[in-house]
Structure formats: C-alpha cells, structure tokens
Design an enzyme around this catalytic site. Structure first.
Site, short mmCIF file in Angstrom:
data_model
loop_
_atom_site.label_atom_id
_atom_site.label_comp_id
_atom_site.label_asym_id
_atom_site.label_seq_id
_atom_site.Cartn_x
_atom_site.Cartn_y
_atom_site.Cartn_z
N GLN A 47 -7.70 -11.41 7.58
CA GLN A 47 -6.63 -12.13 7.55
C GLN A 47 -6.89 -13.61 7.76
OE1 GLN A 47 -3.32 -10.18 9.53
NE2 GLN A 47 -3.65 -8.23 8.38
N GLU A 70 -5.50 -8.74 -0.58
CA GLU A 70 -6.35 -8.09 0.66
C GLU A 70 -7.84 -7.72 0.34
OE1 GLU A 70 -4.68 -5.16 3.64
OE2 GLU A 70 -2.80 -5.67 3.03
N GLU A 129 0.71 -1.34 -0.11
CA GLU A 129 -0.04 0.00 -0.15
C GLU A 129 0.88 1.21 -0.14
OE1 GLU A 129 -3.00 -0.25 3.20
OE2 GLU A 129 -4.03 -2.00 1.86
N TYR A 146 -11.74 -3.55 1.57
CA TYR A 146 -12.51 -3.93 2.68
C TYR A 146 -13.82 -3.27 2.59
CZ TYR A 146 -7.82 -5.62 4.69
OH TYR A 146 -6.82 -6.14 4.52
O1 AHR Z 1 -5.08 -6.05 7.04
C1 AHR Z 1 -4.99 -4.87 7.94
C2 AHR Z 1 -4.25 -3.66 7.16
O2 AHR Z 1 -5.14 -3.14 6.14
C3 AHR Z 1 -3.03 -4.01 6.46
O3 AHR Z 1 -1.87 -4.14 7.34
C4 AHR Z 1 -2.81 -3.02 5.31
O4 AHR Z 1 -2.15 -3.43 4.31
C5 AHR Z 1 -4.32 -2.64 5.20
O5 AHR Z 1 -4.70 -1.36 4.95
#
Ligand code: AHR
Length: 498
Positions: free
Chosen positions: A349, A292, A174, A245
């Site tokens: 995760q 992610e 990122e 996310y």
């Molecule tokens: O997965 C949590 C965090 O989310 C990670 O460290 C980062 O890459 C993202 O912003």
C-alpha cells in the site's frame, strides 16, 4: 567471466502507450495507513485538516496518479455512511476484517480532500460483501450527482458543493477469498457484479468498473473464477483485477524470479478474458487492473501476536530490504512490458502498511522500495517498446527458467527522451549491457542512476537511509551503441536524451 546482455529495440515495434494509472497505490483502513499515516491531527506535521504534510511531500514526489480506497478486506464490512458528516456524530465500530476499532474520523470526504492535496485521484471500492446494489447506488449518487437528490444534497450539506466526480470504481474486493466478509461463489459474485455495475452505470454512464479476479494465483478456483465471473459481467465491466504478493522464503534467487511469475499471471488472465470475449463474440477487449501488488512477508509473525480491538495498531508493517527493492523494480518492469493490457496497477500500500513510506511521531522516511516506484512513475512515460532481452538465465525453484536481467525501454517522443529500466538479478557478478541505438541519431545518456548494495538485507530506518540511488552508473553511447555495466544485484535507470 562477466555476463553479457543485449537489448534489442525498434521505435516502430511498440507495445502500447503507458497508462499513467499503472503507477497507482492503495490506502486501506488498516493498521496505521490512514490513522498516523496520512491523517494525524495531533501530529506536529499535521496541516489544518489533520493531514501529515511530511507524508504528502513524499507522496507528491512519486506522482501517484490514483489511490485505491478504502480497502481491501476492510471494504467488505464497511458502511461508507459512517465516515461522512460531522465527526463528533460518527460511530465507533468493531471492524471485523482486521479485528480492530474503527473511529471513522477519516472517511470519504476527508479522502477526497487528501487526494487533492496529494495531487492524485481516487479509485473507490464499494462493499459487495455485506452490502449490494442499493448502497453502491447511494454512494455513487452522493459522490457524482450535481445536486437536487437526497444523497447529493447531503453531500452539499456536508460542505462539498461540487460533486467528487469519481471515475474509477472497484466492485468489491477479493470476493473469492474465504477470509473475505461475505465472500461468494463465482456465480453469486458474477451476478452481483453485473447487476451492481448495470445499476451504477444507469446513474452515471461515464464511470469505469473493475470486477474482482482471483485473490492470488494460488487460489484453488483460479481461472475458473475469472471465466465464470466474466460470463456474468463481461459487458458491464472495463477491467478485471489481479492481486499478488511475493514472499522471500530464504532463497533470494528464487524470490527475484517472482517477476517471471507475475508475467505468467498477467498472460494467463489476459487469455481468460480473451476466451470469454471469443465466447461472447464481443468486440470489447477487457483490460487488467493489477490493483494489489508488492512484497509481503516480514510482518506476518508480528501480526499473528497482535491483540484484537485496538485502534490503528502497528499491523502489516514490513520493513523492506534492498533485495525486496530489486524485486519491486522487476515487478514494475513486468507491468510496463504488459502495458497493452495492464492499464491500472496499485502498489499495495502507500503508507506504513506494506508501504514505500513509513511514519513515526518524529518524521516520515522512504523505504527501499520507494525508489524504483519513484523512478518508474517519474520517468516511465510514453510508449513501451518491445524490448528483447538476450541474457543468461538460471533455474529457479518456483518459477523455472528466469533471466538474470529484467529490462524495458520506454520512449517518450514528446519529451525527446528514452528511459531503460533494468534489474541485474545476478547476485555475484556485474553484467555488461549493450543496445544498438543507431536508429536514434544523436542519442546521449543524461544519467545512469544505480541502486545497489553489498548487503541484500540492508534496510532504511528513520534518520538512516542506507539504501538510496546514486547517479554514478557508467552508461554511455558511442557510435550509436549504448553500453553500460550493471553492478551485481542492482536497479538501474538509464535516461537518454534523443
Ligand atoms: O493489502 C492488504 C490486504 O491484502 C488487502 O486488504 C486484501 O485485499 C489483500 O488480501
């Protein structure tokens, strides 16, 4: 009136082979992912190396093909050398990304040992925040050189005679984000990624490299970042990363339409890659690493109250609802529908931190999102068929028009099986699903697994798994026609023997 949906598939119309790495996951030095998650020497569940056996069992059941490590934001301030060699000599550090204490009792070699026990493979991230080309070359030499050099000899001295042979490497994390230690402009990062990638490949031409795309779709520099970075490093890298996310802001229908957002995101990034390909007259098609993805919103309030500089705090620990599992299922379906471009993906995760698996001092348990992940990884092998979904749609606040049904068919010719994954996002009514399968003579339903609940907010807790799948669906094939009733708000896995 009951809603109806029709799926159309043809075994000659394939998207691509599923790359197993699309079922990857992620372990970051963050919260209790490593410490108290996968590693806890003082736990009654620990093996002789301190790895939690109860967690290993739950991980192995998913068949996770790759695990990204060690971050995440953590990697951008990390000195990988802190985590190798005798444990008693490893430094304790103030870890600036998450403002915690890092003991370094778990590092690269422990991770490689854990990967073996978890039947998985590493996807190693390198620090391009505070560090650069030289450290990237050092860690690669330590991991992949057979011996006879400073770093490979050191690895041997640490008890690892054989090289780790790490194939997949992330060039930073990122790097567009202002929160990232050592974050960069697209030109700065693109140049560094290009030069680091080139140097790493000089050492080991067999590795594969992932460049950082935008941190999420809402970044103001999205699209320009991708185009500029790839202008610099298109020839040196194999994949571009996507991160996203999803948060439920109180409107469940809108939240569940998140898969429409993921679909558009993937299409946009693939288009940008192809733009750079055209500009460079390149023959190479860049693939995508959605390294992610998940649901993340429950823990924000708690995390804002955490005191800094503690070790392995309960940080970023979302307790997932049944509604969250429905979206996780839809996101997996979306990744599969794009399997021609998305070759790597990581649910972020794996343990305790926005994770399908949770631990306490007394055990480990499966969150709601564990199950769609388990099913997709266990049954989603082979080739994805172009799956036309004809179903009613609704208007969502954020993503516009969204289908009530997300679905995909995966054909596993080698095993004479086909699996249909489907999420009925209608919160009020069941849906009748049909699909003409006369092309697959003799096809029979093996089982129709359903995960549903009247309570979209229901969660799993230690010792109380309220949400879990049951093979009680009514899918059947008669005269070559598949029909099934998908309960309202449900995750469905229809397994067919061919
Ligand atoms: O997965 C949590 C965090 O989310 C990670 O460290 C980062 O890459 C993202 O912003």
């Amino acid at each position: 009136m009951v809603k109806r949906a029709v799926l159309t598939v043809d075994k000659r119309f394939v998207v691509d082979q599923v790359d197993r790495r699309v079922y990857g996951s992620f372990i970051e030095h963050l919260g209790r992912a490593v410490y108290e998650g996968i590693y806890q020497p003082d736990s009654p569940f620990a093996d002789e190396q301190g790895f939690r056996k109860d967690v290993l069992d739950l991980v192995k059941a998913i068949h996770v093909p790759i695990v990204r490590y060690p971050g995440g934001n953590f990697v951008s301030g990390y000195k990988w050398e802190d985590g190798i060699g005798p444990k008693e000599s490893r430094p304790i550090r103030a870890e600036a990304a998450w403002r915690v204490i890092e003991t370094n009792q778990f590092g690269l070699n422990e991770f490689m040992d854990w990967c073996k026990k978890a039947h998985t493979n590493p996807m190693m991230a390198i620090n391009l925040g505070t560090r650069g080309i030289e450290e990237a070359m050092d860690i690669l030499e330590y991991c992949n050189f057979t011996g006879g050099t400073y770093w490979s000899n050191l690895r041997k001295k640490h008890g690892y005679n054989d090289p780790h042979q790490i194939k997949l490497w992330c060039l930073g994390n990122e790097m567009d984000g202002a929160w990232q230690i050592g974050h960069k402009t697209a030109d700065e990062y693109g140049r560094l990624a290009s030069e680091t990638g080139r140097a790493m490949r000089q050492l080991d031409p067999s590795i594969e490299l992932v460049a950082c795309g935008s941190s999420n779709l809402d970044m103001p520099t999205f699209a320009q970042w991708e185009a500029t970075v790839l202008d610099h490093c298109y020839d040196e890298v194999d994949y571009l990363s996507l991160h996203q996310y999803y948060a439920n802001k109180g409107d469940m229908a809108d939240f569940l339409a998140g898969s429409v957002g993921m679909d558009a995101f993937i299409q946009s990034v693939a288009t940008i890659c192809d733009y750079v390909k055209a500009k460079k007259r390149s023959k190479k098609t860049l693939h995508l690493s959605f390294d992610e993805w998940n649901v993340w919103y429950h823990s924000h309030e708690n995390d804002n109250k955490l005191a800094p500089w503690t070790q392995a705090p309960h940080q970023v620990e979302d307790t997932y609802t049944f509604g969250d599992a429905l979206l996780a299922g839809s996101l997996l379906i979306t990744l599969l529908r794009h399997c021609d471009r998305v070759k790597v993906a990581c649910m972020a995760q794996l343990v305790n931190v926005i994770a399908p698996i949770m631990t306490s001092g007394t055990g480990a348990w499966r969150q709601t999102i564990y199950y769609p992940y388990l099913h997709a990884s266990n049954y989603g092998h082979g080739t994805v068929l172009h799956t036309l979904v004809d179903c009613p749609k609704y208007d969502s606040q954020t993503y516009g028009e969204a289908p009530y049904l997300d679905a995909v068919a995966v054909l596993n010719e080698a095993a004479c099986e086909m699996t249909i994954f489907a999420v009925n996002k209608d919160l009020m009514e069941a849906m009748e699903l049909t699909c003409d399968l006369r092309q697959f003579e003799g096809a029979q339903v093996v089982e129709h697994i359903v995960m549903t609940s009247d309570d979209l907010e229901a969660v799993n807790e230690e010792g109380c798994e309220r949400i879990c799948p049951v093979p009680n669906g009514d899918a059947a094939i008669d005269g070559g026609k598949l029909s099934a009733v998908l309960p309202k708000a449900s995750w469905n896995v229809i397994r067919i023997k061919l």
